[in-house]
Design an enzyme around this catalytic site. Structure first.
Site, short mmCIF file in Angstrom:
data_model
loop_
_atom_site.label_atom_id
_atom_site.label_comp_id
_atom_site.label_asym_id
_atom_site.label_seq_id
_atom_site.Cartn_x
_atom_site.Cartn_y
_atom_site.Cartn_z
N SER A 1 0.57 -1.28 -0.34
CA SER A 1 0.15 -0.15 -0.03
C SER A 1 0.90 1.27 -0.14
O SER A 1 0.39 1.97 -0.29
CB SER A 1 -0.79 0.24 1.37
OG SER A 1 -0.24 -0.77 2.24
N HIS B 1 1.61 3.74 7.30
CA HIS B 1 1.17 4.63 6.06
C HIS B 1 1.45 6.25 6.69
O HIS B 1 2.12 6.18 7.07
CB HIS B 1 -0.30 4.87 5.76
CG HIS B 1 -0.90 3.52 4.92
ND1 HIS B 1 -2.35 2.76 5.56
CD2 HIS B 1 -0.64 2.49 4.08
CE1 HIS B 1 -2.77 1.86 4.32
NE2 HIS B 1 -1.59 1.65 4.00
N ASP C 1 -7.91 5.84 5.39
CA ASP C 1 -7.32 4.37 6.51
C ASP C 1 -9.04 4.78 7.05
O ASP C 1 -8.80 3.83 7.68
CB ASP C 1 -6.61 4.79 7.24
CG ASP C 1 -5.04 4.64 5.88
OD1 ASP C 1 -3.61 4.35 6.96
OD2 ASP C 1 -5.38 3.31 5.00
#
Lengths: 214, 160
Positions: A48, A94, A154
């Site tokens: 990701s 992330h 997210d």
């Protein structure tokens, strides 16, 4: 039983073995203390964050303490964070795309035109605030993250939470090493394979030792 | 191992500090709803901007990619708490030096909303173009390429 010399040699060997087992553990724990994270080195498991990080890359994390008054202890947009949602085991790597930092500061009485005058605009400068700011240990931040390679943020990964908070963060990515993490992924999968088929493992072992003996 | 450490530490030798230009139109605010809480009113800001920057000096043998992001910064209050807000409204990944000259006019990629659902208490916002240099090996570095000199106002359109 050992003889005088034999006992010394045996003890020396035992000490060498146990120190070589203990050293990596000590280094790991020492690194955890210095960087203030529970896992200072992590392996990337998903895609990701491509094309920056691929599966099998290694990331080095730090997590400066708020009490140390370092301006870096504030998480900022653009930071790549490793976080864990309570109840979910997998940590996620992330990037922060939204950060809302709450300061318990008495709003000055002459600030009718807005709070902009009491602070500067950047979150970086806010760390050097000084006398108007309360101690950093009660710093509250609400954050939103998103994987670079994901089309959406997210929010769906937060398991019901609307925002990430400081307590969810394991650390911030400071350094990067490609590919090396594949060793760890490989070892993990090999271990799972062996554990799931103990019968097969011991059969191979028996066959092997018979082959050796013959 | 030592070679890797040297490569990683050499990140600190690169001190490029490219600058660029930002121009932002006043942010238009419209009432809207969020996906998660469809009954709750949520104002959304729409940012139209113009960016120009030459970031080629950031590309050296160790640079794998640049992550660029345009973010809005503003302050608000919630009770006695003062809140600093930073919201990324646009980003781009640059993987080659040739693509590092940016001349882009566009609007925000991501939803720009306030946690208190309304921008009414917020007088204005500042915008900055920041970058993250991501190496093949080593330390990630950050920098700022441009910043608005004057604050940008919020504008409420006439709505029904």
């Amino acid at each position: 039983m050992f003889g005088k010399l034999g006992l010394r040699v045996f003890l020396l060997q035992a000490m060498t073995i146990s120190s070589s087992l203990a050293s990596p553990f000590m280094i790991w724990k020492g690194l955890s203390l210095v960087t203030n994270t529970e896992s200072p080195v992590v392996v990337v498991l998903s895609g990701s964050m491509e094309p920056a990080f691929y599966r099998g890359d290694i990331l080095f994390l730090t997590n400066p303490r708020p009490e140390s008054e370092e301006p870096q202890s504030l998480y900022k947009t653009g930071d790549i964070l490793v976080y864990k949602i309570p109840g979910k085991d997998i940590p996620i790597v992330h990037r922060v795309i939204e950060a809302h930092d709450f300061y318990s500061e008495i709003v000055p009485s002459d600030a009718d035109e807005g709070v902009a005058e009491s602070t500067s605009d950047t979150a970086q400068d806010a760390g050097r605030g000084g006398s108007q700011r309360s101690p950093r240990s009660d710093l509250k931040q609400l954050m939103l993250t998103k994987g670079d390679n994901n089309p959406v943020d997210d929010l769906g990964l937060y398991d019901g939470l609307d925002w990430l908070e400081r307590r969810h963060i394991v650390g911030r990515v400071r350094g990067y090493l490609p590919y090396v993490g594949y060793i760890s992924i490989f070892l993990n999968e090999a271990r799972q394979l062996l554990l799931s088929r103990p019968g097969a493992f011991s059969l191979k072992h028996i066959l092997y030792s018979k082959w050796r003996a013959s | 191992m030592a070679l890797l450490a040297c490569i990683a530490l050499s990140s600190f030798l690169f001190t490029a500090d490219p600058k660029g230009n930002l121009s932002i139109s006043p942010v238009r605010v419209f009432p809207s709803k969020t996906n998660r809480y469809p009954r709750r009113k949520q104002e959304m800001g729409f940012v139209n901007f113009n960016i120009s920057a030459d970031l080629t000096s950031l590309f050296h043998w160790k640079t794998k990619q640049l992550f660029l992001y345009l973010e809005a910064e503003y302050q608000n209050t919630q009770g006695i708490l003062c809140v600093n807000n930073t919201v990324v409204v646009w980003d781009r990944i640059v993987r080659r030096k040739e693509d590092a000259v940016i001349n882009f006019a566009g609007k925000n990629k991501y939803a720009f909303r306030e946690i208190s659902s309304s921008f009414k208490k917020v007088p204005s916002s500042h915008y900055s173009l920041k970058y993250n240099v991501m190496p093949y090996v080593g330390v990630l570095t950050y920098g700022e390429a441009a910043r608005t000199a004057e604050a940008v106002d919020f504008v409420w359109e006439e709505h029904v």
